[in-house]
Design a protein around this motif. Sequence first.
Motif, PDB file in Angstrom:
ATOM      1  N   LEU A  65     -40.912 -27.238  -7.474  1.00 57.38           N
ATOM      2  CA  LEU A  65     -39.980 -26.441  -7.636  1.00 57.38           C
ATOM      3  C   LEU A  65     -39.092 -24.630  -7.159  1.00 57.38           C
ATOM      4  CD1 LEU A  65     -38.406 -25.585 -10.646  1.00 57.38           C
ATOM      5  CD2 LEU A  65     -40.100 -24.019 -11.608  1.00 57.38           C
ATOM      6  N   VAL A  66     -40.057 -24.959  -6.920  1.00 55.51           N
ATOM      7  CA  VAL A  66     -39.668 -23.082  -6.049  1.00 55.51           C
ATOM      8  C   VAL A  66     -38.863 -23.641  -4.280  1.00 55.51           C
ATOM      9  CG1 VAL A  66     -40.535 -21.745  -3.971  1.00 55.51           C
ATOM     10  CG2 VAL A  66     -42.080 -22.143  -6.099  1.00 55.51           C
ATOM     11  N   SER A  77     -36.744 -26.691  -4.741  1.00 55.05           N
ATOM     12  CA  SER A  77     -35.773 -27.070  -5.378  1.00 55.05           C
ATOM     13  C   SER A  77     -34.415 -25.828  -5.317  1.00 55.05           C
ATOM     14  CB  SER A  77     -35.484 -27.318  -6.248  1.00 55.05           C
ATOM     15  OG  SER A  77     -36.492 -28.748  -7.033  1.00 55.05           O
ATOM     16  N   LYS A  78     -35.611 -24.114  -6.043  1.00 52.45           N
ATOM     17  CA  LYS A  78     -34.440 -23.175  -6.104  1.00 52.45           C
ATOM     18  C   LYS A  78     -34.200 -22.733  -4.745  1.00 52.45           C
ATOM     19  CE  LYS A  78     -36.817 -21.274 -10.492  1.00 52.45           C
ATOM     20  NZ  LYS A  78     -37.641 -20.612 -10.870  1.00 52.45           N
ATOM     21  N   ALA A  79     -34.824 -23.067  -3.731  1.00 49.32           N
ATOM     22  CA  ALA A  79     -34.095 -22.749  -2.187  1.00 49.32           C
ATOM     23  C   ALA A  79     -33.369 -23.891  -1.418  1.00 49.32           C
ATOM     24  CB  ALA A  79     -35.830 -22.391  -1.103  1.00 49.32           C
ATOM     25  N   LYS A  90     -30.826 -25.141  -3.679  1.00 48.56           N
ATOM     26  CA  LYS A  90     -29.779 -24.718  -4.755  1.00 48.56           C
ATOM     27  C   LYS A  90     -29.252 -23.630  -3.977  1.00 48.56           C
ATOM     28  CE  LYS A  90     -27.681 -24.716  -8.608  1.00 48.56           C
ATOM     29  NZ  LYS A  90     -27.939 -24.846 -10.068  1.00 48.56           N
ATOM     30  N   LYS A  91     -29.644 -23.012  -3.090  1.00 45.10           N
ATOM     31  CA  LYS A  91     -29.495 -21.339  -3.330  1.00 45.10           C
ATOM     32  C   LYS A  91     -28.316 -21.590  -1.756  1.00 45.10           C
ATOM     33  CE  LYS A  91     -30.312 -16.855  -1.827  1.00 45.10           C
ATOM     34  NZ  LYS A  91     -31.665 -15.735  -1.957  1.00 45.10           N
ATOM     35  N   SER A 101     -28.945 -28.548  -6.131  1.00 50.28           N
ATOM     36  CA  SER A 101     -30.568 -29.202  -6.574  1.00 50.28           C
ATOM     37  C   SER A 101     -30.116 -30.690  -5.476  1.00 50.28           C
ATOM     38  CB  SER A 101     -30.142 -29.944  -7.940  1.00 50.28           C
ATOM     39  OG  SER A 101     -29.723 -30.972  -7.988  1.00 50.28           O
TER      40      SER A 101
END
Length: 286
Positions: free
Chosen positions: A250-251, A253-255, A257-258, A263
Amino acid sequence: MIEYLPRSKLYTQLYLTQFGMEDCLPGHDFGPAVRTHYLFHYVFEGEGLFEVDGAEYRLAQGEGFLICPHVVTYYRADRSNPWSYGWIGFNGTLAETLLAQAGLTSAAPVLRCGHNDRIRRLLQEMAEPCADRKARETRLTGLLYLALSLLVECGTEAPRPSALSRAETYAEQVKDFIEMNFSSKFGMEDVAASIGLNRSYLCALFTRETGTSIQDYLIRYRIDTASAMLGNTDLSIGDIARSVGYADPLVFSKAFKKITGKSPKSYRDDLPTESDAESDAESDTE
């Protein structure tokens, strides 16, 4: 003793081309001639003369000389106290860099090195038989690295014509550390300790030299690596996350996408497939 080896198909960074040892007769000489690979001679006993680019070097026990590719050289054993020497011939993309670490270049071809017994033993090990050809090739490559490490111990790194500033060198060392360790968990203290600088000083220096922080460089390096890995559909998103240093998908995926705006799944879905490539190729030929 002399042995020539075919060019390695397994090792391109560094590979052995020949090796040997010889007790030379008085006045025995070779050249003027050129080689297509690097050739380093190490004098066990006696004396001799080495000539290159108009310079003459008198060499004796514990000294060695480097012949660089495509450079005309000449060498001759002394007439009253002829040398006994061993040699290794090698090439590869790493050869020049490793030799420079020993201070050996075409402009500085002579090295004083007190490793008589160790170098002799390595050459003797190279000559030992091995039934399996691939295993022998790997063993010879390992022994070549050991031999060059002895030369590096003896020498001083040669200056580079376009030397980096100290700050640029530290920044490059940070990048090297990240490239070797990005898949592991580490902190800025670990980076600083590997280079031998204060953490705050190194972080400020890196930002000044590159325009980005060490942490941001690390994240982008991980995401760029992950982007390339997403083309391999045998790897799950979790597999890729762990491979680039994220224990939590999850961490990751967030990084991801940023940095990319997508995603990991969307990024993978948007990658061209083999059938897309085939369709493009067919339309190109119509």
